[in-house]
Design a protein around this motif. Structure first.
Motif, PDB file in Angstrom:
ATOM      1  N   ALA A   1       0.819  -1.218   0.000  1.00  0.00           N
ATOM      2  CA  ALA A   1       0.000   0.000   0.000  1.00  0.00           C
ATOM      3  C   ALA A   1       0.851   1.264   0.000  1.00  0.00           C
ATOM      4  O   ALA A   1       0.537   2.234  -0.700  1.00  0.00           O
ATOM      5  CB  ALA A   1      -0.943  -0.012   1.198  1.00  0.00           C
ATOM      6  N   ASP A   2       1.947   1.276   0.776  1.00  0.00           N
ATOM      7  CA  ASP A   2       2.750   2.492   0.899  1.00  0.00           C
ATOM      8  C   ASP A   2       3.326   2.930  -0.446  1.00  0.00           C
ATOM      9  O   ASP A   2       3.216   4.098  -0.836  1.00  0.00           O
ATOM     10  CB  ASP A   2       3.881   2.278   1.907  1.00  0.00           C
ATOM     11  CG  ASP A   2       3.359   2.169   3.328  1.00  0.00           C
ATOM     12  OD1 ASP A   2       2.205   2.570   3.559  1.00  0.00           O
ATOM     13  OD2 ASP A   2       4.100   1.672   4.204  1.00  0.00           O
ATOM     14  N   PHE A   3       3.963   1.998  -1.170  1.00  0.00           N
ATOM     15  CA  PHE A   3       4.582   2.412  -2.433  1.00  0.00           C
ATOM     16  C   PHE A   3       3.528   2.642  -3.522  1.00  0.00           C
ATOM     17  O   PHE A   3       3.709   3.472  -4.415  1.00  0.00           O
ATOM     18  CB  PHE A   3       5.644   1.416  -2.887  1.00  0.00           C
ATOM     19  CG  PHE A   3       5.142   0.216  -3.632  1.00  0.00           C
ATOM     20  CD1 PHE A   3       4.811   0.274  -4.981  1.00  0.00           C
ATOM     21  CD2 PHE A   3       5.004  -1.015  -2.992  1.00  0.00           C
ATOM     22  CE1 PHE A   3       4.356  -0.842  -5.658  1.00  0.00           C
ATOM     23  CE2 PHE A   3       4.555  -2.130  -3.661  1.00  0.00           C
ATOM     24  CZ  PHE A   3       4.220  -2.044  -5.007  1.00  0.00           C
TER      25      PHE A   3
ATOM     26  N   GLN B   1       8.819  -4.727  -5.251  1.00  0.00           N
ATOM     27  CA  GLN B   1       7.473  -4.182  -5.444  1.00  0.00           C
ATOM     28  C   GLN B   1       6.609  -5.130  -6.274  1.00  0.00           C
ATOM     29  O   GLN B   1       5.426  -5.321  -5.979  1.00  0.00           O
ATOM     30  CB  GLN B   1       7.566  -2.813  -6.111  1.00  0.00           C
ATOM     31  CG  GLN B   1       8.136  -1.730  -5.200  1.00  0.00           C
ATOM     32  CD  GLN B   1       8.412  -0.431  -5.929  1.00  0.00           C
ATOM     33  OE1 GLN B   1       8.650  -0.413  -7.144  1.00  0.00           O
ATOM     34  NE2 GLN B   1       8.411   0.677  -5.188  1.00  0.00           N
ATOM     35  N   ARG B   2       7.205  -5.722  -7.312  1.00  0.00           N
ATOM     36  CA  ARG B   2       6.445  -6.688  -8.113  1.00  0.00           C
ATOM     37  C   ARG B   2       6.026  -7.885  -7.260  1.00  0.00           C
ATOM     38  O   ARG B   2       4.915  -8.392  -7.374  1.00  0.00           O
ATOM     39  CB  ARG B   2       7.288  -7.158  -9.306  1.00  0.00           C
ATOM     40  CG  ARG B   2       7.488  -6.111 -10.375  1.00  0.00           C
ATOM     41  CD  ARG B   2       7.941  -6.734 -11.687  1.00  0.00           C
ATOM     42  NE  ARG B   2       9.247  -7.359 -11.576  1.00  0.00           N
ATOM     43  CZ  ARG B   2      10.393  -6.734 -11.792  1.00  0.00           C
ATOM     44  NH1 ARG B   2      10.397  -5.451 -12.127  1.00  0.00           N
ATOM     45  NH2 ARG B   2      11.549  -7.369 -11.690  1.00  0.00           N
ATOM     46  N   GLN B   3       6.940  -8.318  -6.385  1.00  0.00           N
ATOM     47  CA  GLN B   3       6.641  -9.465  -5.512  1.00  0.00           C
ATOM     48  C   GLN B   3       5.485  -9.132  -4.580  1.00  0.00           C
ATOM     49  O   GLN B   3       4.580  -9.949  -4.356  1.00  0.00           O
ATOM     50  CB  GLN B   3       7.888  -9.820  -4.698  1.00  0.00           C
ATOM     51  CG  GLN B   3       7.813 -11.161  -3.997  1.00  0.00           C
ATOM     52  CD  GLN B   3       8.277 -12.292  -4.885  1.00  0.00           C
ATOM     53  OE1 GLN B   3       9.074 -12.082  -5.773  1.00  0.00           O
ATOM     54  NE2 GLN B   3       7.771 -13.483  -4.660  1.00  0.00           N
ATOM     55  N   ARG B   4       5.478  -7.926  -4.034  1.00  0.00           N
ATOM     56  CA  ARG B   4       4.406  -7.539  -3.103  1.00  0.00           C
ATOM     57  C   ARG B   4       3.054  -7.468  -3.799  1.00  0.00           C
ATOM     58  O   ARG B   4       2.030  -7.861  -3.229  1.00  0.00           O
ATOM     59  CB  ARG B   4       4.730  -6.183  -2.474  1.00  0.00           C
ATOM     60  CG  ARG B   4       5.914  -6.221  -1.527  1.00  0.00           C
ATOM     61  CD  ARG B   4       6.133  -4.883  -0.887  1.00  0.00           C
ATOM     62  NE  ARG B   4       7.560  -4.641  -0.667  1.00  0.00           N
ATOM     63  CZ  ARG B   4       8.047  -3.535  -0.134  1.00  0.00           C
ATOM     64  NH1 ARG B   4       7.231  -2.568   0.222  1.00  0.00           N
ATOM     65  NH2 ARG B   4       9.352  -3.387   0.038  1.00  0.00           N
ATOM     66  N   LEU B   5       3.039  -6.968  -5.038  1.00  0.00           N
ATOM     67  CA  LEU B   5       1.772  -6.926  -5.778  1.00  0.00           C
ATOM     68  C   LEU B   5       1.270  -8.336  -6.085  1.00  0.00           C
ATOM     69  O   LEU B   5       0.065  -8.587  -6.064  1.00  0.00           O
ATOM     70  CB  LEU B   5       1.932  -6.135  -7.074  1.00  0.00           C
ATOM     71  CG  LEU B   5       1.929  -4.611  -6.959  1.00  0.00           C
ATOM     72  CD1 LEU B   5       1.846  -3.982  -8.345  1.00  0.00           C
ATOM     73  CD2 LEU B   5       0.777  -4.107  -6.100  1.00  0.00           C
ATOM     74  N   ALA B   6       2.189  -9.238  -6.377  1.00  0.00           N
ATOM     75  CA  ALA B   6       1.786 -10.631  -6.624  1.00  0.00           C
ATOM     76  C   ALA B   6       1.185 -11.242  -5.364  1.00  0.00           C
ATOM     77  O   ALA B   6       0.192 -11.979  -5.427  1.00  0.00           O
ATOM     78  CB  ALA B   6       2.989 -11.440  -7.088  1.00  0.00           C
TER      79      ALA B   6
END
Length: 483
Positions: free
Chosen positions: A358-360, A383-388
């Protein structure tokens, strides 16, 4: 999945687009060309017969041979047309691969290598075009030469003989000749259409081989249906052995695993031990060669594939993102709401917060409406990992499969995601994780140690560390990252 892993995406796209374009070009002009020239041939043939039957008989005598030559030309052009499309598919595959890995190409200083590879593919393509033109032109020249020799020479001899006998005037002959030339033009256009249809037929066979291909993994006609919202699932591999197509070595050999609702099961072991293969079979991206994969006691092959996939939330080690907005990427695969949207804003934001994305995301210029670029190229690996992970959490699925879910995260984010994984299990979900990070392993309810495609140990981390001859303590634990 195995089919797409064995075939270049550039080549597949080329086959779908170029092959279909060729078929469309032929089909667009075929009806008009066929009707127009068929009528022309019939009408002018009747007029020729009325003008002079003997000359007409000599004119149409070589027709069987002309048809044979047209058929021969069509087969050759069709074969070379397939070769030409294959060469073009290779050109597109090389270009697609280079563009997709542009960063790696630049960092390796391998621009010259890619230019050479592309030039080689283009050269091969041009060579095939030259061969096609040479063969097609040669056959058409021979066809015209033989047709003229078999028709014009006898026709002229007969005409001279008839004129000499006074049975045919020069004016009548020129009138007949005009009708014959118009008739031949129609016949030539029909022969060219036949050649084009032969090429399109050869190309269409490859096209329909691709579009009509039955996947190896598919639902049975009498498959059982599931409702993801009402299912608490237990998954099990029972005596499973599996090897990848074309491989002699077993990726898994006689593996038995059970994961229950509310449990986090971590698969650990060195690279190539079989962790990702277990997840592959649980998601039914492939079927085992031996043994059975069960979902709540039911063989996965007996469950409707669409329903099974809706019961899954998957985080792969190589996150798959699309050139769409953040919102669309997190909501990918979710059912539409009553307003026609895919996933509610509340659900998406809750998932982003749980995955520490959420932060980024909120710091992006357009927030959740920011487009990510091809394969999420505008984001960092973490960031890609967190969205996944956010996408998986947004699904609220009863079975969660994660392949190295925290591999690209820092220690703080890893801890937060590990807490989220534990929270998913606490809600009654079944979680199976292939892990290389100590933080993820430490929170697991049970560890399965894989080595050479077999399970060599099983237990909690504390139990495995306490065993004197533990493979986990001696080999696996020291290799886990604790960053």
């Amino acid at each position: 999945v195995a089919f797409f892993e064995q075939n270049s995406s550039g080549a597949l796209v080329s086959r779908l687009t170029n092959d279909s374009d060729q078929m469309q070009n032929v089909l667009n002009r075929a009806p008009e060309t066929l009707v127009t020239n068929l009528l022309r041939c019939v009408i002018y043939l009747v007029m020729m017969a009325q003008a002079h039957p003997q000359l007409t008989f000599v004119s149409v005598l070589p027709l069987p041979f002309a048809f044979w030559l047209a058929r021969k030309t069509g087969k050759v052009v069709g074969r070379f047309g397939v070769m030409q499309n294959d060469a073009l598919a290779r050109v597109n595959a090389v270009a697609s691969e280079a563009l997709a890995n542009a960063k790696a190409v630049q960092l390796a200083g391998a621009e010259a290598t890619e230019v050479k590879e592309y030039s080689t593919a283009i050269g091969r393509y041009l060579d095939v075009i030259k061969q096609t033109l040479f063969k097609e032109t040669s056959l058409r020249f021979v066809s015209s030469l033989v047709n003229d020799a078999c028709t014009d020479v006898p026709l002229m001899l007969l005409a001279c003989w008839l004129i000499a006998r006074g049975e045919l005037s020069v004016g009548q002959f020129y009138t007949y000749r005009t009708l014959l030339l118009t008739y031949r033009r129609g016949f030539r256009e029909l022969a060219e259409l036949f050649t084009g249809v032969s090429r399109a037929k050869a190309v269409s066979q490859r096209y329909f081989e691709l579009t009509d291909r039955e996947p190896l993994v598919r639902s049975q006609s009498n498959a059982k249906h599931l409702e993801a919202s009402s299912v608490r699932v237990e998954v099990e591999l029972r005596g499973v052995s599996f090897r990848y197509p074309g491989q002699d070595v077993w990726a898994l050999k006689d593996v038995s695993i059970r994961a229950r609702p509310g449990e986090v099961v971590a698969l650990v072991g060195s690279s190539g031990a079989g962790k990702s293969t277990v997840l592959r079979l649980l998601a039914r991206l492939a079927d085992p060669d031996e043994g059975t994969v069960l979902l709540s006691g039911v063989d996965l092959r007996e469950i409707d594939l669409g329903d099974l996939r809706r019961c899954l939330a998957v985080v792969d080690q190589d996150p798959a993102l699309f050139d769409r907005t953040v919102r669309e990427n997190i909501a990918y695969g979710l059912p539409e709401t009553s307003e026609g949207e895919v996933g509610s804003d509340e659900r998406i934001r809750r998932a982003a917060k749980a995955s520490r994305a959420a932060d980024f995301v909120e710091a992006l210029p357009a927030g959740y409406e920011e487009r990510l670029g091809e394969r999420g190229s505008r984001l960092s690996g973490g960031q890609r990992q967190r969205l996944a992970i956010a996408r998986a959490m947004a699904r609220d699925a009863p079975l969660v499969l994660m392949d190295e879910p925290t591999s690209a995260l820092d220690g703080e984010s890893e801890e937060a995601v590990a807490e989220s994984i534990s929270a998913l299990a606490a809600q009654g979900r079944t979680v199976v994780v292939a892990a290389h990070r100590l933080g993820t392993v430490a929170r697991a309810d049970r560890l399965l140690v894989l080595e050479g495609g077999m399970i060599v140990e099983e237990g909690t981390r504390k139990e495995l560390l306490a065993r004197p001859e533990s493979r986990y303590r001696a080999v696996v634990e020291p290799s886990l990252s604790s960053d």
